[in-house]
Scaffold this active site. Structure first.
Site, mmCIF file in Angstrom:
data_model
loop_
_atom_site.group_PDB
_atom_site.id
_atom_site.type_symbol
_atom_site.label_atom_id
_atom_site.label_comp_id
_atom_site.label_asym_id
_atom_site.label_seq_id
_atom_site.Cartn_x
_atom_site.Cartn_y
_atom_site.Cartn_z
ATOM 1 N N HIS A 17 0.844 -1.206 0.000
ATOM 2 C CA HIS A 17 0.000 0.000 0.000
ATOM 3 C C HIS A 17 0.878 1.254 0.000
ATOM 4 O O HIS A 17 0.642 2.195 -0.751
ATOM 5 C CB HIS A 17 -0.865 0.076 1.274
ATOM 6 C CG HIS A 17 -1.914 -0.974 1.404
ATOM 7 N ND1 HIS A 17 -2.078 -1.705 2.550
ATOM 8 C CD2 HIS A 17 -2.880 -1.391 0.554
ATOM 9 C CE1 HIS A 17 -3.104 -2.535 2.410
ATOM 10 N NE2 HIS A 17 -3.608 -2.370 1.199
ATOM 11 N N LYS A 41 -18.300 -6.064 8.083
ATOM 12 C CA LYS A 41 -17.066 -6.849 8.161
ATOM 13 C C LYS A 41 -16.175 -6.305 9.270
ATOM 14 O O LYS A 41 -15.594 -5.225 9.123
ATOM 15 C CB LYS A 41 -16.350 -6.767 6.802
ATOM 16 C CG LYS A 41 -15.435 -7.937 6.537
ATOM 17 C CD LYS A 41 -14.920 -7.883 5.110
ATOM 18 C CE LYS A 41 -13.516 -8.448 5.013
ATOM 19 N NZ LYS A 41 -12.851 -8.066 3.780
ATOM 20 N N ARG A 90 -2.010 -5.421 -8.630
ATOM 21 C CA ARG A 90 -1.027 -6.465 -8.361
ATOM 22 C C ARG A 90 -0.950 -7.478 -9.493
ATOM 23 O O ARG A 90 0.119 -7.839 -9.934
ATOM 24 C CB ARG A 90 -1.374 -7.198 -7.055
ATOM 25 C CG ARG A 90 -1.020 -6.426 -5.834
ATOM 26 C CD ARG A 90 -1.668 -6.990 -4.606
ATOM 27 N NE ARG A 90 -3.097 -6.747 -4.610
ATOM 28 C CZ ARG A 90 -3.873 -6.788 -3.545
ATOM 29 N NH1 ARG A 90 -3.377 -7.119 -2.386
ATOM 30 N NH2 ARG A 90 -5.153 -6.528 -3.636
ATOM 31 N N SER A 127 -3.114 -7.531 2.737
ATOM 32 C CA SER A 127 -3.318 -7.465 4.191
ATOM 33 C C SER A 127 -3.803 -8.810 4.736
ATOM 34 O O SER A 127 -3.359 -9.264 5.790
ATOM 35 C CB SER A 127 -4.356 -6.402 4.534
ATOM 36 O OG SER A 127 -3.908 -5.134 4.158
HETATM 37 P P1 ADP Z 1 -5.720 -5.732 0.599
HETATM 38 O O1 ADP Z 1 -6.028 -6.540 -0.640
HETATM 39 O O2 ADP Z 1 -4.273 -5.757 0.951
HETATM 40 O O3 ADP Z 1 -6.647 -5.993 1.754
HETATM 41 P P2 ADP Z 1 -7.023 -3.127 0.314
HETATM 42 O O4 ADP Z 1 -8.417 -3.530 0.161
HETATM 43 O O5 ADP Z 1 -6.701 -2.365 1.550
HETATM 44 O O6 ADP Z 1 -5.954 -4.252 0.168
HETATM 45 O O7 ADP Z 1 -6.540 -2.361 -1.000
HETATM 46 C C1 ADP Z 1 -6.460 -1.011 -1.203
HETATM 47 C C2 ADP Z 1 -5.749 -0.739 -2.498
HETATM 48 O O8 ADP Z 1 -4.381 -1.093 -2.372
HETATM 49 C C3 ADP Z 1 -6.236 -1.507 -3.726
HETATM 50 O O9 ADP Z 1 -6.143 -0.653 -4.835
HETATM 51 C C4 ADP Z 1 -5.258 -2.622 -3.867
HETATM 52 O O10 ADP Z 1 -5.162 -3.072 -5.205
HETATM 53 C C5 ADP Z 1 -3.997 -1.912 -3.441
HETATM 54 N N1 ADP Z 1 -2.988 -2.834 -2.966
HETATM 55 C C6 ADP Z 1 -3.064 -3.687 -1.946
HETATM 56 N N2 ADP Z 1 -1.921 -4.384 -1.798
HETATM 57 C C7 ADP Z 1 -1.092 -3.947 -2.791
HETATM 58 C C8 ADP Z 1 0.234 -4.290 -3.203
HETATM 59 N N3 ADP Z 1 0.907 -5.247 -2.586
HETATM 60 N N4 ADP Z 1 0.755 -3.633 -4.259
HETATM 61 C C9 ADP Z 1 0.030 -2.680 -4.897
HETATM 62 N N5 ADP Z 1 -1.219 -2.332 -4.572
HETATM 63 C C10 ADP Z 1 -1.774 -2.946 -3.529
#
Ligand code: ADP
Length: 158
Positions: A17, A41, A90, A127
């Site tokens: 992130h 959730k 990703r 996460s």
């Molecule tokens: P997670 O899948 O880790 O629970 P979130 O729902 O918090 O993630 O995702 C928020 C944003 O961050 C989304 O756009 C997601 O694609 C991006 N994101 C999450 N992990 C990564 C990563 N490792 N590299 C790039 N973008 C990421």
């Protein structure tokens, strides 16, 4: 002034992130990191804890603010004068869902979504996986900031 939003659950924030958030902060005048409040959730961390961790992780970057939102992201964007949504990509699996969301958000309000490809070092990072590994006693050092690592260890009684 171009203001963008990086939305997500951030339960907790990972270095994947932060890579996207930091790169956005170099491209745009202002970046709002917005934590989604999902009443259906329960997360591992409360919304307040997630905001605290994001604040600590981004404290060295002056053009980043952390907030939360409930309901439609397009409404949050309209209320805050946000010009575009920035999402990290990703893999192809992210793309299918993200394209659908981007097209729906455009249909709803005309707000655009910009995609930033993940750094290869973080392409497998989510996460949910970090929590699963940390819960099982695996070492997630280097995948999350050290202060997040400390909170995970505390939460899982180590
Ligand atoms: P997670 O899948 O880790 O629970 P979130 O729902 O918090 O993630 O995702 C928020 C944003 O961050 C989304 O756009 C997601 O694609 C991006 N994101 C999450 N992990 C990564 C990563 N490792 N590299 C790039 N973008 C990421």
């Amino acid at each position: 002034m171009t203001k963008v939003v990086c939305p997500g659950s951030f339960d907790p924030v990972t270095n994947g992130h932060l890579d996207i958030i930091e790169r956005s902060s170099h491209l745009f005048d202002e970046v709002v990191v917005a934590v989604l409040v999902n009443e259906n959730k329960a997360g591992l961390f409360s919304i307040e804890e997630r905001i605290e961790m994001l604040g600590e992780a981004t404290s060295s970057l002056p053009n980043i603010t952390v907030d939360s939102f409930q309901g439609l992201l397009v409404d949050f964007c309209r209320d805050r004068g946000i010009a575009a949504i920035v999402k990290g990509l990703r893999a192809v699996s992210d793309f299918d869902y993200e394209l659908q969301m981007a097209q729906m958000n455009d249909r709803l309000s005309g707000v655009d979504t910009l995609f930033i490809p993940t750094s290869p070092a973080y392409s497998y990072l989510a996460s949910s996986l970090v929590k699963e590994v940390a819960k099982g006693g695996g070492d997630v050092t280097g995948l999350v900031p050290n202060h997040v690592l400390a909170r995970l260890n505390e939460r899982f009684g180590r």
